[in-house]
Motif scaffolding. Sequence first.
Motif, short mmCIF file in Angstrom:
data_model
loop_
_atom_site.label_atom_id
_atom_site.label_comp_id
_atom_site.label_asym_id
_atom_site.label_seq_id
_atom_site.Cartn_x
_atom_site.Cartn_y
_atom_site.Cartn_z
N ALA A 80 47.37 29.40 0.44
CA ALA A 80 47.91 30.76 0.36
C ALA A 80 47.00 31.78 1.05
CB ALA A 80 48.10 31.15 -1.10
N LEU A 81 45.82 31.36 1.48
CA LEU A 81 44.88 32.30 2.11
C LEU A 81 44.99 32.21 3.62
CD1 LEU A 81 41.74 31.67 -0.13
CD2 LEU A 81 43.15 33.73 -0.08
N PRO A 82 44.81 33.34 4.31
CA PRO A 82 44.88 33.31 5.77
C PRO A 82 43.64 32.61 6.35
CG PRO A 82 44.23 35.50 5.02
CD PRO A 82 44.54 34.68 3.79
N THR A 83 43.86 31.76 7.34
CA THR A 83 42.74 31.06 7.97
C THR A 83 42.29 31.74 9.27
OG1 THR A 83 44.28 29.59 9.10
CG2 THR A 83 43.35 28.84 6.99
N ASP A 84 43.05 32.75 9.69
CA ASP A 84 42.73 33.43 10.94
C ASP A 84 42.22 34.85 10.74
OD1 ASP A 84 45.14 34.31 9.96
OD2 ASP A 84 46.05 34.60 11.94
N LYS A 85 42.00 35.25 9.49
CA LYS A 85 41.53 36.60 9.18
C LYS A 85 40.30 36.50 8.27
CE LYS A 85 46.04 38.85 9.25
NZ LYS A 85 47.01 39.58 8.45
N PRO A 86 39.51 37.55 8.23
CA PRO A 86 38.36 37.54 7.30
C PRO A 86 38.83 37.40 5.86
CG PRO A 86 38.18 39.38 8.85
CD PRO A 86 39.55 38.77 9.04
N LEU A 87 38.07 36.68 5.08
CA LEU A 87 38.43 36.41 3.69
C LEU A 87 38.47 37.68 2.86
CD1 LEU A 87 39.21 34.14 1.80
CD2 LEU A 87 36.79 33.69 1.42
N TYR A 88 37.65 38.66 3.21
CA TYR A 88 37.64 39.91 2.43
C TYR A 88 38.95 40.70 2.59
CZ TYR A 88 36.18 42.10 6.86
OH TYR A 88 36.10 42.51 8.16
N GLU A 89 39.74 40.38 3.59
CA GLU A 89 41.04 41.04 3.76
C GLU A 89 42.12 40.40 2.88
OE1 GLU A 89 42.18 41.24 7.86
OE2 GLU A 89 40.51 42.56 8.38
N ALA A 90 41.84 39.23 2.36
CA ALA A 90 42.82 38.53 1.51
C ALA A 90 42.78 39.11 0.11
CB ALA A 90 42.51 37.04 1.48
N ASP A 91 43.85 38.91 -0.60
CA ASP A 91 43.95 39.41 -1.97
C ASP A 91 43.37 38.37 -2.92
OD1 ASP A 91 44.59 41.01 -4.12
OD2 ASP A 91 46.65 40.28 -4.25
N VAL A 92 42.02 38.28 -2.96
CA VAL A 92 41.34 37.30 -3.80
C VAL A 92 40.95 37.99 -5.10
CG1 VAL A 92 39.33 35.79 -3.98
CG2 VAL A 92 40.51 36.04 -1.78
N ASP A 93 41.28 37.37 -6.20
CA ASP A 93 40.96 37.91 -7.52
C ASP A 93 39.50 37.58 -7.86
OD1 ASP A 93 40.87 38.82 -10.12
OD2 ASP A 93 42.22 37.28 -10.91
N LEU A 94 38.67 38.60 -7.93
CA LEU A 94 37.24 38.42 -8.23
C LEU A 94 36.91 38.74 -9.68
CD1 LEU A 94 35.75 40.13 -5.05
CD2 LEU A 94 36.22 37.71 -5.42
N SER A 95 37.93 39.06 -10.48
CA SER A 95 37.68 39.51 -11.85
C SER A 95 36.98 38.45 -12.71
CB SER A 95 38.98 39.96 -12.52
OG SER A 95 39.89 38.89 -12.60
N GLY A 96 37.27 37.17 -12.49
CA GLY A 96 36.64 36.12 -13.28
C GLY A 96 35.14 36.05 -13.08
N PRO A 97 34.68 35.87 -11.83
CA PRO A 97 33.23 35.82 -11.59
C PRO A 97 32.52 37.11 -12.01
CG PRO A 97 34.40 34.99 -9.67
CD PRO A 97 35.43 35.55 -10.61
#
Length: 194
Positions: A80-97
Amino acid sequence: MDRVLKALRAAHEGSVGVLLGDGNEPGPVYFDVGSGSYVPSSKEWHVYDGRFGRPRAAVLRGSCSCGWRGIAEYPLDWTALPTDKPLYEADVDLSGPISDYGAHLSVIRDAAVQPPADLTALLTELVGRLGGLAAKEPLVTLKALADLRYVIAQTGQDGAGELAAQDVPIGEVATALGTSEAAARTYLNSYLHP
């Protein structure tokens, strides 16, 4: 407490850490910016995106500069994550860490020595009074701070000297201050050897 942790050399700076697919924690990612002696690097979670030959993170977890690593792992779904864009532009949930790191800090805070309530109230009042005077009476504020600096140095020297005389283990001092052993040692030495 956070200001105290910062003053004691940020022994508990939090971050979102990563693990690779093989379960190892990767080293820093270096960025080729051409010739020169300086090669920038990063250990930010989002640089492990698999692009440009970089390692690809498999899971995220809480991390602290003291060496603590969260037990909980938060998998990244690369389908579900883009492989051609920076990871910080993806909607990654960081609330757990981030939440896990907050729990780690709570443990550090709870283990630290708590000043008596009347001393905490006195210090809070002092901060309020000095803050109020800073704009209205800056010379009075600076004089009070000069006097406090002397009191702090003398009392700190007495306290640090007593800890040394009692041969209190540096690990116990670090826990009481909510910092690392190295930072606690530096803090004590700043009073013993001004």
